[in-house]
Write a protein that holds these residues in place. Structure first.
Motif, PDB file in Angstrom:
ATOM      1  N   TYR A  33      -5.311  -3.812   1.956  1.00 59.71           N
ATOM      2  CA  TYR A  33      -4.597  -2.642   1.433  1.00 59.71           C
ATOM      3  C   TYR A  33      -3.152  -3.081   1.174  1.00 59.71           C
ATOM      4  O   TYR A  33      -2.451  -3.506   2.087  1.00 59.71           O
ATOM      5  N   LEU A  35       0.548  -2.109   0.223  1.00 60.20           N
ATOM      6  CA  LEU A  35       1.509  -1.010   0.146  1.00 60.20           C
ATOM      7  C   LEU A  35       2.701  -1.459  -0.694  1.00 60.20           C
ATOM      8  O   LEU A  35       3.354  -2.453  -0.343  1.00 60.20           O
ATOM      9  N   GLY A  69      -1.610   1.136  -2.425  1.00 54.80           N
ATOM     10  CA  GLY A  69      -0.993   2.431  -2.135  1.00 54.80           C
ATOM     11  C   GLY A  69       0.489   2.374  -2.436  1.00 54.80           C
ATOM     12  O   GLY A  69       1.133   1.324  -2.337  1.00 54.80           O
ATOM     13  N   ILE A  81      -2.706   6.567  -3.141  1.00 55.60           N
ATOM     14  CA  ILE A  81      -3.536   5.412  -3.487  1.00 55.60           C
ATOM     15  C   ILE A  81      -3.595   5.282  -5.005  1.00 55.60           C
ATOM     16  O   ILE A  81      -4.075   6.165  -5.710  1.00 55.60           O
ATOM     17  N   LYS A  84      -8.330   1.556  -6.068  1.00 50.74           N
ATOM     18  CA  LYS A  84      -9.145   1.023  -4.978  1.00 50.74           C
ATOM     19  C   LYS A  84     -10.500   0.594  -5.536  1.00 50.74           C
ATOM     20  O   LYS A  84     -10.986   1.149  -6.523  1.00 50.74           O
ATOM     21  N   GLN A 129      -1.854   5.714   6.391  1.00 47.17           N
ATOM     22  CA  GLN A 129      -2.853   5.904   5.336  1.00 47.17           C
ATOM     23  C   GLN A 129      -3.651   4.624   5.110  1.00 47.17           C
ATOM     24  O   GLN A 129      -4.880   4.649   4.959  1.00 47.17           O
ATOM     25  N   ALA A 130      -2.958   3.484   5.123  1.00 52.87           N
ATOM     26  CA  ALA A 130      -3.626   2.192   4.911  1.00 52.87           C
ATOM     27  C   ALA A 130      -4.630   1.896   6.023  1.00 52.87           C
ATOM     28  O   ALA A 130      -5.758   1.462   5.759  1.00 52.87           O
ATOM     29  N   TYR A 133      -7.794   3.937   5.625  1.00 50.20           N
ATOM     30  CA  TYR A 133      -8.666   3.408   4.569  1.00 50.20           C
ATOM     31  C   TYR A 133      -9.416   2.165   5.045  1.00 50.20           C
ATOM     32  O   TYR A 133     -10.633   2.039   4.871  1.00 50.20           O
ATOM     33  N   ILE A 144      -3.148  -5.372   6.007  1.00 51.08           N
ATOM     34  CA  ILE A 144      -2.192  -4.536   5.268  1.00 51.08           C
ATOM     35  C   ILE A 144      -1.073  -5.450   4.782  1.00 51.08           C
ATOM     36  O   ILE A 144      -0.444  -6.143   5.586  1.00 51.08           O
TER      37      ILE A 144
END
Length: 225
Positions: A33, A35, A69, A81, A84, A129-130, A133, A144
């Protein structure tokens, strides 16, 4: 050695491979993920983020997941997001998925570069949030990547103080952590900011924390994880 004992040893030797094959299956899929900070002072770095996204698309395999994200004024939302994907098994379908993902990110980059960028920087909300997910993907390896100067700025209504992060088993990598003008005046601000985030990540159970500023060697980000 007696005949019965010899038979028992032969049976045991024959059974060992079967017992080994019945052990727990190792999940070798990975989920990443990314960011991306879109605050006013950092949005100009998006060109470097594009290089990183291209690298990731070139390295992920069928069964892997990738998401991007946006770190903005408030980031704990699925609306943050940008793109994805969870890659399927068919090679042709995988190529189509990757092209669609790349186009989604390119469209996002154009939008950010023509806007003023977000006023505030809710990194904490983005990390929560990451993690949510990544845990849903159930991948064996979860990472992340934070593309930011790591300077969190919140408006007076957003509550992030004393919110415990849960990052069990997740690798965190801070990439392209640019220095602010205030860091140039007093480098302890920059070093202290990174130390604060590292302590927070490790306290939350992160598997690893690292800072990578050399964009020429993105392979090093993931090799040692």
């Amino acid at each position: 050695m007696s005949a019965p004992l010899r038979r028992r040893r032969l049976l045991l030797a024959a059974a060992l491979p079967l017992l080994a094959s019945c052990g727990p299956q190792v999940n070798r899929h990975q989920a990443v993920y990314v960011l991306i900070d879109t605050s006013g002072t950092y949005a100009k770095e998006l060109g470097k983020a594009q290089a990183m996204v291209n690298y990731l698309l070139g390295t992920i395999n069928p069964g892997d997941s990738l998401a991007i994200g946006q770190v903005q004024s408030r980031s704990f939302s699925e609306k943050s997001i940008v793109a994805k994907v969870s890659l399927g098994r068919d090679p042709m379908a995988v190529n189509t998925q990757k092209r669609a993902f790349s186009q989604q990110f390119a469209d996002f980059s154009k939008t950010v570069q023509t806007s003023k960028g977000s006023r505030y920087t809710d990194i904490t909300g983005g990390v929560i949030q990451a993690a949510e997910y990544l845990n849903e993907t159930q991948a064996g390896k979860k990472t992340i990547v934070i593309f930011s100067d790591m300077q969190e700025e919140l408006d007076d209504k957003t509550q992030r103080n004393n919110i415990p992060l849960k990052l069990d088993g997740i690798h965190l990598v801070a990439v392209n952590v640019t220095k602010l003008e205030t860091d140039n005046v007093d480098p302890r601000r920059y070093l202290g900011r990174l130390e604060w985030w590292e302590k927070r990540a490790r306290t939350a159970g992160a598997a690893d924390w690292k800072v990578v500023n050399d964009m020429e060697h993105l392979d090093r980000i993931f090799k040692a994880n």
